[in-house]
Design a protein around this motif. Structure first.
Motif, PDB file in Angstrom:
ATOM      1  N   THR A 143      38.167 -50.003  23.262  1.00  9.40           N
ATOM      2  CA  THR A 143      37.468 -48.776  22.888  1.00  9.40           C
ATOM      3  C   THR A 143      36.841 -48.113  24.110  1.00  9.40           C
ATOM      4  O   THR A 143      36.646 -48.731  25.156  1.00  9.40           O
ATOM      5  CB  THR A 143      36.375 -49.071  21.854  1.00  9.40           C
ATOM      6  N   THR A 144      36.511 -46.831  23.959  1.00  9.60           N
ATOM      7  CA  THR A 144      35.989 -46.038  25.064  1.00  9.60           C
ATOM      8  C   THR A 144      34.621 -45.470  24.705  1.00  9.60           C
ATOM      9  O   THR A 144      34.180 -45.532  23.560  1.00  9.60           O
ATOM     10  CB  THR A 144      36.950 -44.891  25.407  1.00  9.60           C
ATOM     11  N   ALA A 145      33.973 -44.895  25.700  1.00  7.26           N
ATOM     12  CA  ALA A 145      32.672 -44.259  25.504  1.00  7.26           C
ATOM     13  C   ALA A 145      32.824 -42.753  25.657  1.00  7.26           C
ATOM     14  O   ALA A 145      33.626 -42.268  26.463  1.00  7.26           O
ATOM     15  CB  ALA A 145      31.653 -44.791  26.515  1.00  7.26           C
ATOM     16  N   ASP A 146      32.039 -42.015  24.886  1.00  4.87           N
ATOM     17  CA  ASP A 146      32.091 -40.561  24.905  1.00  4.87           C
ATOM     18  C   ASP A 146      31.192 -40.034  26.020  1.00  4.87           C
ATOM     19  O   ASP A 146      29.989 -40.310  26.049  1.00  4.87           O
ATOM     20  CB  ASP A 146      31.631 -40.015  23.552  1.00  4.87           C
ATOM     21  N   ALA A 147      31.797 -39.287  26.942  1.00  6.69           N
ATOM     22  CA  ALA A 147      31.025 -38.685  28.033  1.00  6.69           C
ATOM     23  C   ALA A 147      30.617 -37.257  27.706  1.00  6.69           C
ATOM     24  O   ALA A 147      30.065 -36.556  28.567  1.00  6.69           O
ATOM     25  CB  ALA A 147      31.831 -38.714  29.336  1.00  6.69           C
ATOM     26  N   GLY A 148      30.919 -36.800  26.491  1.00 10.10           N
ATOM     27  CA  GLY A 148      30.529 -35.463  26.070  1.00 10.10           C
ATOM     28  C   GLY A 148      31.563 -34.406  26.419  1.00 10.10           C
ATOM     29  O   GLY A 148      32.646 -34.691  26.938  1.00 10.10           O
ATOM     30  N   THR A 149      31.205 -33.156  26.142  1.00  9.24           N
ATOM     31  CA  THR A 149      32.066 -32.020  26.443  1.00  9.24           C
ATOM     32  C   THR A 149      31.581 -31.370  27.733  1.00  9.24           C
ATOM     33  O   THR A 149      30.427 -30.965  27.842  1.00  9.24           O
ATOM     34  CB  THR A 149      32.047 -30.992  25.303  1.00  9.24           C
ATOM     35  N   ILE A 150      32.470 -31.300  28.713  1.00  7.11           N
ATOM     36  CA  ILE A 150      32.133 -30.787  30.035  1.00  7.11           C
ATOM     37  C   ILE A 150      32.969 -29.539  30.300  1.00  7.11           C
ATOM     38  O   ILE A 150      34.191 -29.619  30.433  1.00  7.11           O
ATOM     39  CB  ILE A 150      32.386 -31.838  31.124  1.00  7.11           C
ATOM     40  N   ASN A 151      32.322 -28.388  30.330  1.00  4.37           N
ATOM     41  CA  ASN A 151      33.033 -27.112  30.541  1.00  4.37           C
ATOM     42  C   ASN A 151      34.183 -26.931  29.555  1.00  4.37           C
ATOM     43  O   ASN A 151      35.269 -26.468  29.919  1.00  4.37           O
ATOM     44  CB  ASN A 151      33.561 -27.011  31.976  1.00  4.37           C
ATOM     45  N   GLY A 152      33.943 -27.333  28.316  1.00  7.63           N
ATOM     46  CA  GLY A 152      34.968 -27.188  27.293  1.00  7.63           C
ATOM     47  C   GLY A 152      35.993 -28.297  27.282  1.00  7.63           C
ATOM     48  O   GLY A 152      36.945 -28.247  26.499  1.00  7.63           O
ATOM     49  N   ASN A 153      35.826 -29.307  28.127  1.00  6.28           N
ATOM     50  CA  ASN A 153      36.755 -30.433  28.205  1.00  6.28           C
ATOM     51  C   ASN A 153      36.120 -31.677  27.582  1.00  6.28           C
ATOM     52  O   ASN A 153      34.974 -32.019  27.900  1.00  6.28           O
ATOM     53  CB  ASN A 153      37.118 -30.734  29.663  1.00  6.28           C
ATOM     54  N   ALA A 154      36.871 -32.345  26.717  1.00  5.54           N
ATOM     55  CA  ALA A 154      36.376 -33.578  26.077  1.00  5.54           C
ATOM     56  C   ALA A 154      36.666 -34.765  26.991  1.00  5.54           C
ATOM     57  O   ALA A 154      37.825 -35.031  27.328  1.00  5.54           O
ATOM     58  CB  ALA A 154      37.045 -33.777  24.723  1.00  5.54           C
ATOM     59  N   ALA A 155      35.615 -35.461  27.405  1.00  3.50           N
ATOM     60  CA  ALA A 155      35.759 -36.555  28.371  1.00  3.50           C
ATOM     61  C   ALA A 155      35.337 -37.885  27.761  1.00  3.50           C
ATOM     62  O   ALA A 155      34.338 -37.968  27.050  1.00  3.50           O
ATOM     63  CB  ALA A 155      34.922 -36.270  29.617  1.00  3.50           C
ATOM     64  N   ARG A 156      36.103 -38.932  28.052  1.00  4.78           N
ATOM     65  CA  ARG A 156      35.786 -40.290  27.636  1.00  4.78           C
ATOM     66  C   ARG A 156      36.078 -41.232  28.803  1.00  4.78           C
ATOM     67  O   ARG A 156      36.909 -40.923  29.666  1.00  4.78           O
ATOM     68  CB  ARG A 156      36.601 -40.713  26.403  1.00  4.78           C
ATOM     69  N   TYR A 157      35.408 -42.381  28.819  1.00  4.76           N
ATOM     70  CA  TYR A 157      35.626 -43.332  29.909  1.00  4.76           C
ATOM     71  C   TYR A 157      35.623 -44.760  29.384  1.00  4.76           C
ATOM     72  O   TYR A 157      35.132 -45.052  28.293  1.00  4.76           O
ATOM     73  CB  TYR A 157      34.574 -43.172  31.008  1.00  4.76           C
ATOM     74  N   ILE A 158      36.195 -45.645  30.193  1.00  3.65           N
ATOM     75  CA  ILE A 158      36.199 -47.077  29.926  1.00  3.65           C
ATOM     76  C   ILE A 158      35.972 -47.786  31.255  1.00  3.65           C
ATOM     77  O   ILE A 158      36.432 -47.312  32.304  1.00  3.65           O
ATOM     78  CB  ILE A 158      37.518 -47.526  29.259  1.00  3.65           C
ATOM     79  N   ILE A 159      35.237 -48.889  31.225  1.00  2.24           N
ATOM     80  CA  ILE A 159      34.857 -49.602  32.449  1.00  2.24           C
ATOM     81  C   ILE A 159      35.332 -51.049  32.367  1.00  2.24           C
ATOM     82  O   ILE A 159      35.156 -51.710  31.338  1.00  2.24           O
ATOM     83  CB  ILE A 159      33.325 -49.588  32.656  1.00  2.24           C
ATOM     84  N   PHE A 160      35.913 -51.543  33.460  1.00  2.00           N
ATOM     85  CA  PHE A 160      36.347 -52.936  33.543  1.00  2.00           C
ATOM     86  C   PHE A 160      35.699 -53.591  34.760  1.00  2.00           C
ATOM     87  O   PHE A 160      35.853 -53.100  35.884  1.00  2.00           O
ATOM     88  CB  PHE A 160      37.871 -53.051  33.679  1.00  2.00           C
ATOM     89  N   ARG A 161      34.964 -54.679  34.520  1.00  2.00           N
ATOM     90  CA  ARG A 161      34.494 -55.487  35.651  1.00  2.00           C
ATOM     91  C   ARG A 161      35.682 -56.278  36.164  1.00  2.00           C
ATOM     92  O   ARG A 161      36.412 -56.894  35.373  1.00  2.00           O
ATOM     93  CB  ARG A 161      33.372 -56.434  35.211  1.00  2.00           C
ATOM     94  N   GLN A 162      35.910 -56.257  37.452  1.00  2.00           N
ATOM     95  CA  GLN A 162      37.094 -56.887  38.022  1.00  2.00           C
ATOM     96  C   GLN A 162      36.892 -58.396  38.219  1.00  2.00           C
ATOM     97  O   GLN A 162      36.889 -58.906  39.342  1.00  2.00           O
ATOM     98  CB  GLN A 162      37.451 -56.205  39.330  1.00  2.00           C
ATOM     99  N   CYS A 163      36.729 -59.076  37.065  1.00  2.00           N
ATOM    100  CA  CYS A 163      36.560 -60.531  37.060  1.00  2.00           C
ATOM    101  C   CYS A 163      37.542 -61.160  36.071  1.00  2.00           C
ATOM    102  O   CYS A 163      37.987 -60.508  35.119  1.00  2.00           O
ATOM    103  CB  CYS A 163      35.132 -60.917  36.679  1.00  2.00           C
ATOM    104  N   SER A 164      37.847 -62.431  36.286  1.00  2.00           N
ATOM    105  CA  SER A 164      38.843 -63.102  35.446  1.00  2.00           C
ATOM    106  C   SER A 164      38.297 -63.496  34.084  1.00  2.00           C
ATOM    107  O   SER A 164      39.044 -63.592  33.113  1.00  2.00           O
ATOM    108  CB  SER A 164      39.366 -64.348  36.164  1.00  2.00           C
ATOM    109  N   LYS A 165      36.976 -63.743  33.996  1.00  2.00           N
ATOM    110  CA  LYS A 165      36.361 -64.164  32.730  1.00  2.00           C
ATOM    111  C   LYS A 165      34.991 -63.522  32.582  1.00  2.00           C
ATOM    112  O   LYS A 165      34.414 -63.017  33.552  1.00  2.00           O
ATOM    113  CB  LYS A 165      36.213 -65.696  32.681  1.00  2.00           C
ATOM    114  N   VAL A 166      34.495 -63.539  31.366  1.00  2.00           N
ATOM    115  CA  VAL A 166      33.120 -63.081  31.136  1.00  2.00           C
ATOM    116  C   VAL A 166      32.156 -64.153  31.619  1.00  2.00           C
ATOM    117  O   VAL A 166      32.537 -65.315  31.792  1.00  2.00           O
ATOM    118  CB  VAL A 166      32.872 -62.770  29.638  1.00  2.00           C
ATOM    119  N   GLY A 167      30.922 -63.769  31.839  1.00  2.00           N
ATOM    120  CA  GLY A 167      29.915 -64.726  32.271  1.00  2.00           C
ATOM    121  C   GLY A 167      29.330 -64.369  33.617  1.00  2.00           C
ATOM    122  O   GLY A 167      29.692 -63.370  34.245  1.00  2.00           O
ATOM    123  N   ASP A 168      28.428 -65.205  34.054  1.00  2.00           N
ATOM    124  CA  ASP A 168      27.723 -65.005  35.318  1.00  2.00           C
ATOM    125  C   ASP A 168      28.591 -65.529  36.461  1.00  2.00           C
ATOM    126  O   ASP A 168      28.720 -66.741  36.648  1.00  2.00           O
ATOM    127  CB  ASP A 168      26.377 -65.731  35.283  1.00  2.00           C
TER     128      ASP A 168
END
Length: 232
Positions: A143-168
């Motif tokens: 799923t993605t996050a809504d970045a809102g409407t910017i100058n009439g453009n609908a923007a969404r984003y997704i973020i990936f931490r560049q790690c092999s597993k979750v955790g500290d």
């Protein structure tokens, strides 16, 4: 005295219509040339318009990326685990939770691996990829996050931490992350600098990279994707 007058009798000129044919042919050529010129102008205007929409959508992606970075900095203490509702994933999605089982290639645009039946798609429209011409795929659950409407453009984003597993990653050596070069030795770590004259060792405390993918949908269904790697 006898006067005689001689009058010339004009010769009859027989026209065979050749000039008319050439005139009609010339007119037809001019008409075709005019139509081709008009069509070329229309096509050029359409191309320029599409390029303008594309550039506008790409410019809007910069603001969406800033929104994603703001989210990362605001949630710096809770980045070890997924936050799917906010479009954040604590792994690079190459492997499962065990860090070894491959999940298939991550196709964020649906066009990177169009023939792969094991690829993962991003659910940009919130419809499990039903509205995309995605073809075959294994999953569409990211799923993605809504970045809102910017100058009439609908923007969404997704973020990936560049790690092999979750955790500290700083406490668990089995978590492998892609990180900028940091070190210890002749002095404090220098961001962006690697001096081969110094004995620099990689430091486990250096934060990993975060991959931000932004999709912007603008006028005439113009779609732009941008990718940004950041670290803190």
């Amino acid at each position: 005295m006898h006067n005689s007058f001689h009058r010339r009798v004009p010769r009859h000129i027989h026209q065979n219509g050749v000039s008319l044919i050439f005139a009609l042919l010339t007119l037809a050529v001019l008409m075709l040339g005019t139509l081709a010129l008009v069509r070329a102008i229309d096509t050029g205007s359409l191309v320029l318009g599409n390029i303008g929409f594309k550039n506008d959508a790409t410019a809007a992606a910069d603001q969406a990326t800033r929104s994603a970075i703001t989210w990362l900095t605001s949630n710096a203490d809770s980045l070890d685990n997924d936050a799917a509702a906010s479009g954040y994933y604590a792994t690079n999605r190459q492997f499962g939770t065990d860090g070894t089982t491959p999940l298939g290639p991550l196709d964020v645009t649906t066009q990177q691996f169009p023939t792969s039946t094991t690829r993962q798609l991003v659910d940009w429209d919130g419809d499990t990829c039903a509205s995309t011409s995605a073809g075959t795929f294994k999953s569409c659950v990211l799923t993605t996050a809504d970045a809102g409407t910017i100058n009439g453009n609908a923007a969404r984003y997704i973020i990936f931490r560049q790690c092999s597993k979750v955790g500290d990653y700083s406490a668990n050596i089995s978590i492998v992350c892609t990180r900028p070069v940091g070190g210890s030795g002749g002095g404090p770590a220098k961001k962006g600098e690697l001096n081969y004259a110094e004995a620099i060792r990689l430091s486990g405390s250096v934060p990993p990279y975060y991959r931000i993918i932004v999709r912007v949908r603008g006028a005439r269904n113009t779609v732009s994707f941008t990718e940004t790697l950041v670290h803190f």
